[in-house]
Design an enzyme around this catalytic site. Structure first.
Site, PDB file in Angstrom:
ATOM      1  N   GLU A   9       0.945  -1.186   0.159  1.00  0.00           N
ATOM      2  CA  GLU A   9      -0.017  -0.189   0.081  1.00  0.00           C
ATOM      3  C   GLU A   9       0.886   1.273  -0.033  1.00  0.00           C
ATOM      4  OE1 GLU A   9      -2.567  -0.134   3.349  1.00  0.00           O
ATOM      5  OE2 GLU A   9      -3.381  -2.119   2.943  1.00  0.00           O
ATOM      6  N   LYS A  35      10.509   3.591   3.742  1.00  0.00           N
ATOM      7  CA  LYS A  35      10.463   5.042   3.639  1.00  0.00           C
ATOM      8  C   LYS A  35      11.524   5.399   2.604  1.00  0.00           C
ATOM      9  CE  LYS A  35       9.953   7.279   7.610  1.00  0.00           C
ATOM     10  NZ  LYS A  35       8.714   8.519   8.094  1.00  0.00           N
ATOM     11  N   TYR A  39      -7.276   2.684   5.926  1.00  0.00           N
ATOM     12  CA  TYR A  39      -6.284   1.443   5.482  1.00  0.00           C
ATOM     13  C   TYR A  39      -6.348   0.271   6.599  1.00  0.00           C
ATOM     14  CZ  TYR A  39      -3.177   4.408   8.358  1.00  0.00           C
ATOM     15  OH  TYR A  39      -2.700   5.134   9.483  1.00  0.00           O
ATOM     16  N   CYS A  67       8.200  44.973   8.573  1.00  0.00           N
ATOM     17  CA  CYS A  67       8.470  46.300   8.465  1.00  0.00           C
ATOM     18  C   CYS A  67       7.257  47.176   8.762  1.00  0.00           C
ATOM     19  CB  CYS A  67       8.713  46.633   6.704  1.00  0.00           C
ATOM     20  SG  CYS A  67       8.638  48.219   6.336  1.00  0.00           S
ATOM     21  N   LYS A 126       2.208   4.878   1.454  1.00  0.00           N
ATOM     22  CA  LYS A 126       2.225   5.374   2.922  1.00  0.00           C
ATOM     23  C   LYS A 126       1.680   6.610   2.689  1.00  0.00           C
ATOM     24  CE  LYS A 126       5.345   4.944   6.885  1.00  0.00           C
ATOM     25  NZ  LYS A 126       4.853   6.370   7.420  1.00  0.00           N
ATOM     26  N   CYS A 142      14.360  47.427   6.516  1.00  0.00           N
ATOM     27  CA  CYS A 142      13.575  46.794   5.630  1.00  0.00           C
ATOM     28  C   CYS A 142      14.320  46.706   4.134  1.00  0.00           C
ATOM     29  CB  CYS A 142      12.260  47.548   5.239  1.00  0.00           C
ATOM     30  SG  CYS A 142      11.252  47.180   3.946  1.00  0.00           S
ATOM     31  N   CYS A 187      12.535  49.957   2.003  1.00  0.00           N
ATOM     32  CA  CYS A 187      12.268  51.255   2.439  1.00  0.00           C
ATOM     33  C   CYS A 187      13.193  51.679   3.321  1.00  0.00           C
ATOM     34  CB  CYS A 187      10.827  51.613   2.666  1.00  0.00           C
ATOM     35  SG  CYS A 187      10.455  50.740   4.180  1.00  0.00           S
ATOM     36  N   CYS A 224       5.949  51.965   2.300  1.00  0.00           N
ATOM     37  CA  CYS A 224       6.934  50.941   1.705  1.00  0.00           C
ATOM     38  C   CYS A 224       6.267  50.310   0.432  1.00  0.00           C
ATOM     39  CB  CYS A 224       7.326  49.845   2.930  1.00  0.00           C
ATOM     40  SG  CYS A 224       8.085  48.447   2.490  1.00  0.00           S
ATOM     41  N   ASP A 283       1.186  10.377   3.695  1.00  0.00           N
ATOM     42  CA  ASP A 283       1.949  11.399   4.679  1.00  0.00           C
ATOM     43  C   ASP A 283       0.994  12.229   5.222  1.00  0.00           C
ATOM     44  OD1 ASP A 283       3.970  12.209   5.996  1.00  0.00           O
ATOM     45  OD2 ASP A 283       5.029  13.248   4.319  1.00  0.00           O
TER      46      ASP A 283
HETATM   47  S1  IVH Z   1      -1.145   0.295   9.088  1.00  0.00           S
HETATM   48  C1  IVH Z   1      -0.890  -1.409  12.996  1.00  0.00           C
HETATM   49  N1  IVH Z   1      -1.119   1.474   6.468  1.00  0.00           N
HETATM   50  O1  IVH Z   1       2.235   5.185   8.982  1.00  0.00           O
HETATM   51  C2  IVH Z   1      -0.556  -1.083  11.613  1.00  0.00           C
HETATM   52  N2  IVH Z   1      -0.397   2.769   7.972  1.00  0.00           N
HETATM   53  O2  IVH Z   1       4.091   4.302  11.587  1.00  0.00           O
HETATM   54  C3  IVH Z   1      -1.315   0.423  11.543  1.00  0.00           C
HETATM   55  N3  IVH Z   1       0.544   5.285   7.418  1.00  0.00           N
HETATM   56  O3  IVH Z   1       0.908   5.506  12.236  1.00  0.00           O
HETATM   57  C4  IVH Z   1      -0.698   0.977  10.254  1.00  0.00           C
HETATM   58  N4  IVH Z   1      -0.150   4.989   5.348  1.00  0.00           N
HETATM   59  O4  IVH Z   1      -0.180   6.977  10.372  1.00  0.00           O
HETATM   60  C5  IVH Z   1      -0.614   1.905   7.619  1.00  0.00           C
HETATM   61  N5  IVH Z   1      -1.235   2.498   4.279  1.00  0.00           N
HETATM   62  C6  IVH Z   1      -0.752   2.589   5.590  1.00  0.00           C
HETATM   63  C7  IVH Z   1      -0.238   3.692   5.877  1.00  0.00           C
HETATM   64  C8  IVH Z   1      -0.318   3.734   7.379  1.00  0.00           C
HETATM   65  C9  IVH Z   1       0.232   5.686   6.239  1.00  0.00           C
HETATM   66  C10 IVH Z   1       0.867   5.478   8.606  1.00  0.00           C
HETATM   67  C11 IVH Z   1      -0.038   5.423   9.882  1.00  0.00           C
HETATM   68  C12 IVH Z   1       1.234   5.017  11.076  1.00  0.00           C
HETATM   69  C13 IVH Z   1       2.189   5.060  10.231  1.00  0.00           C
HETATM   70  C14 IVH Z   1       3.124   3.754  10.696  1.00  0.00           C
END
Ligand code: IVH
Length: 667
Positions: free
Chosen positions: A111, A309, A222, A421, A113, A403, A406, A427, A115
């Site tokens: 999946e 990451k 998720y 300023c 991740k 500034c 000015c 200005c 942000d």
């Molecule tokens: S699963 C027990 N799936 O990433 C598993 N987390 O440190 C629960 N996050 O705090 C997390 N996308 O806020 C999961 N597709 C995804 C995610 C996701 C972002 C975040 C989530 C979590 C942190 C993992």
């Protein structure tokens, strides 16, 4: 009565469905106007029939004015985080560990991740009952009221949902909304958010849910937790959750081999920019839930999932100079000019530094070799320097004392990061910035005047204050280069038309520091004409729920300036709207009666009650006197008020009784 209830129910399910089409499926089937009409219809019916109130009605999406400090809630199951990996080998190690422990074939769901900031949503019998932040994983903040304003989160579920359900996901701010929000913040002199993640987390913790409702938040789910359904796999649970009305990412993929996983990573590392929101990596989960259970958890992380990451791409460059830009509110923003360098597919020449603190923390010197990073963010930032490569005699970057435009000494307000300023009237970028803001779309919306025309009119000394627009004559414009009769006429007509712009937008157009569009509306509601606002004391301003010390002081300072007062008076004399336009009341049920409200109420905020009273012909009083017809009493009302009301024989009524008064005569 039955008829009304049916009508309300129909409107509610209709609007829930339209919200889903719009915010989850991205596929609206009715026009915005039709949506607004139905919403207004429902609002009106709900106001007339509080006995059918529902905390999850679509009308609750707009938030309310009640300010809050968040209650703490203990998560039913701790919200764990995921172990991180940063390279190929660590992912291989994860796969090998699973292979060994499970000792049979398994599938991995990859999946994105997202942000943003994690959220837990609890549903009982299909109704959203609580939303909480992760907090420390065990205890989080109850942010239910704020979360209800996020349109892609269903308040009521559809289909065959379990009686009790917890959904976990991420609240995010898509990049486009983030940029628009930051532009608005810069416009009114606020420091912009560093990235969409901070903006999402910050928005969720706002004190007033009506402010949250204005923030462009979204939510992707998720993780499904329920004891009522025996799913076999994680992907099954996601597919089901989609049917209940949740926004589930379509980008997950089932992988049967480690090569499939690397393909997924490579695909999204390259394509992440094409998503409308930021991702900071990939998450891998064992798909089979029995296997998940078998693998279990460590104290901090599940053993059945891990994240990868993305490395923020970095490059080295040389700091050539710092430019200082002065905005319309006088805020001075430093921008780093660097030797051009290739970074994440683009050539980078400039990096934002936001404010003086960052320069101090990094101890920047001109000529330094700097490390620039482009994470998910669009604007690269300087994250470090290599001190060893500092050229001999390099000079530390010092934030200017005066500034750059000015020459006026800059000021820094205690506790704030920004330098200003103070030369408001002399200005140049502040003057032209104010003029440009005044004519802009969300302010007076004078389309025929763009930035270039403003600059030209200013250069030719035809305008220097916003009221000068209304002194312009056709002949003034005809003398200017490039102005044919028709375009000159357009400008004059646009200016004339702008006199119809309603009061809240005129307030926004004045360009009072920290007074954005939303704040302007709030101020206009509390002080329905400009004289009331100009004469308001700081205490009166602070009485408004959403107005804090900074905005209150800024309003006071604005009207304390004689130049500004002169401008406002001139604008009023030119015929601009300086008061709330009179609204036709919803009913006259309370005509001739005056009310005082005190305490807190179960079904309405105080502002909502005030509005209800006024919309039905009643008058609001600030204190109890012999002229008061009713005291509407809520919980925690002060004893002094109660005593005074009894002494003066003022009838004390409840919120419900007030509704009866409104409904008895209201049609
Ligand atoms: S699963 C027990 N799936 O990433 C598993 N987390 O440190 C629960 N996050 O705090 C997390 N996308 O806020 C999961 N597709 C995804 C995610 C996701 C972002 C975040 C989530 C979590 C942190 C993992």
């Amino acid at each position: 009565m039955e008829e009304v209830k049916k009508q309300i129910d129909e409107l509610r399910s209709f609007l829930h469905a339209q919200n889903y089409n719009y915010y989850v499926l991205n596929n609206p089937v009715i026009s915005d106007q039709e949506f607004d009409m139905k919403m207004k219809e429902l609002q009106a019916l709900e106001a007339l029939h509080p006995e059918f109130a529902d905390p999850n009605s679509p009308t609750q999406r707009v938030g309310s004015d009640i300010s809050m400090s968040f209650a703490q809630v203990t998560h039913e199951r701790p919200m764990l985080s995921l172990g991180n990996t940063y390279n190929e080998q660590e992912i291989r190690d994860f796969w090998l560990r699973l292979d060994k422990q499970l000792a049979r074939p398994f599938e991995i769901v990859c999946e994105l991740k997202f942000d943003g900031t994690a959220i837990s949503l609890i549903y009982e019998n299909g109704e959203l009952v609580r939303a909480a932040t992760r907090g420390n994983g065990v205890v989080g903040d109850d942010v239910t009221r704020n979360v209800k304003t996020i349109r892609s989160i269903p308040l009521k579920l559809t289909g065959d949902y379990p009686a009790r359900l917890e959904m976990r996901g991420e609240i995010i701010m898509p990049r486009a909304g983030f940029e628009a929000l930051n532009n608005q913040r810069i416009e009114i002199g606020e420091i912009p958010f560093a990235n969409p993640r901070n903006a999402a987390a910050g928005s969720l913790k706002l004190q007033s849910s009506s402010m949250v409702a204005q923030r462009p938040l979204d939510c992707i789910l998720y993780y499904v937790l329920t004891d009522d359904i025996d799913f076999e796999t994680h992907t099954q649970s996601l597919d089901m959750a989609k049917n209940w009305g949740f926004k589930i990412s379509p980008h997950y993929k089932l992988c049967k081999s480690i090569d499939d996983i690397f393909d997924y990573i490579n695909h999204w590392a390259e394509k992440r920019e094409t998503l409308p929101y930021d991702i900071d990596g990939i998450v891998f989960k064992v798909n089979n839930l029995a296997m998940q259970q078998e693998l279990g958890f460590t104290a901090k992380n599940p053993r059945w999932a891990i994240s990868y990451k993305f490395k923020a791409e970095q490059a080295h460059s040389r700091l050539l100079s710092i430019a200082y830009q002065v905005g319309r509110t006088g805020v001075v923003t430093p921008v780093a000019n660097m030797e051009p360098v290739q970074l994440a597919g683009t050539v980078v020449r400039r990096a934002s530094l936001h404010n003086a603190d960052i320069i101090d923390t990094l101890q920047l010197h001109v000529g330094d070799t700097v490390v620039v990073e482009k994470g998910g963010e669009i604007i690269p930032k300087i994250v470090g320097i290599d001190e060893e490569l500092r050229p001999e005699g390099a000079q530390p970057v010092e934030f200017p004392k005066v500034c750059p435009e000015c020459g006026t000494p800059l000021v820094r307000i205690e506790g704030e990061a920004a330098h200003y300023c103070p030369n408001i009237t002399g200005c140049k970028p502040q003057i032209t910035g104010r003029l440009i803001h005044f004519v802009s779309r969300k302010a007076m919306n004078i389309e025929s005047i763009g930035e270039e025309t403003v600059e030209l009119l200013f250069e030719r000394k035809l305008i220097s204050s916003i009221s000068d627009f209304y002194r312009l004559k056709l002949e003034d414009l005809l003398y200017l280069d490039g102005f044919a009769y028709k375009s000159a006429e357009n400008v004059i007509r646009g200016i004339e038309e702008s006199k119809k712009v309603p009061y809240p937008r005129v307030l926004f157009a004045l360009g009072i520091r920290f007074v954005g569009e939303t704040t302007a509306k709030i101020l206009a509601k509390a002080f329905p004409n400009i004289t009331l606002l100009a004469n308001a004391s700081k205490e009166q301003l602070l009485e408004i729920e959403e107005i804090g010390d900074r905005i209150a002081q800024s309003v006071i300072d604005y009207f304390a300036n004689l130049e500004n007062l002169k401008t406002v008076t001139e604008l009023r004399d030119f015929g601009l709207q300086m008061e709330q336009s009179a609204k036709t009341p919803d009913s006259t049920a309370l005509a001739g009666k005056s009310f005082v409200i005190s305490g807190t109420f179960a079904n309405h905020s105080r502002d909502e009650l005030k509005e209800l009273i006024e919309n039905n012909g009643g008058k609001m009083l600030s204190g109890i006197s012999s002229k008061t017809d009713y005291l509407v009493a809520g919980e925690n009302m002060g004893p002094a008020k109660l005593e005074k009301a009894s002494k003066l024989n003022v009838p004390i009524i409840s919120e419900d009784k007030l509704m009866d008064l409104i409904n008895n005569t209201a049609k």
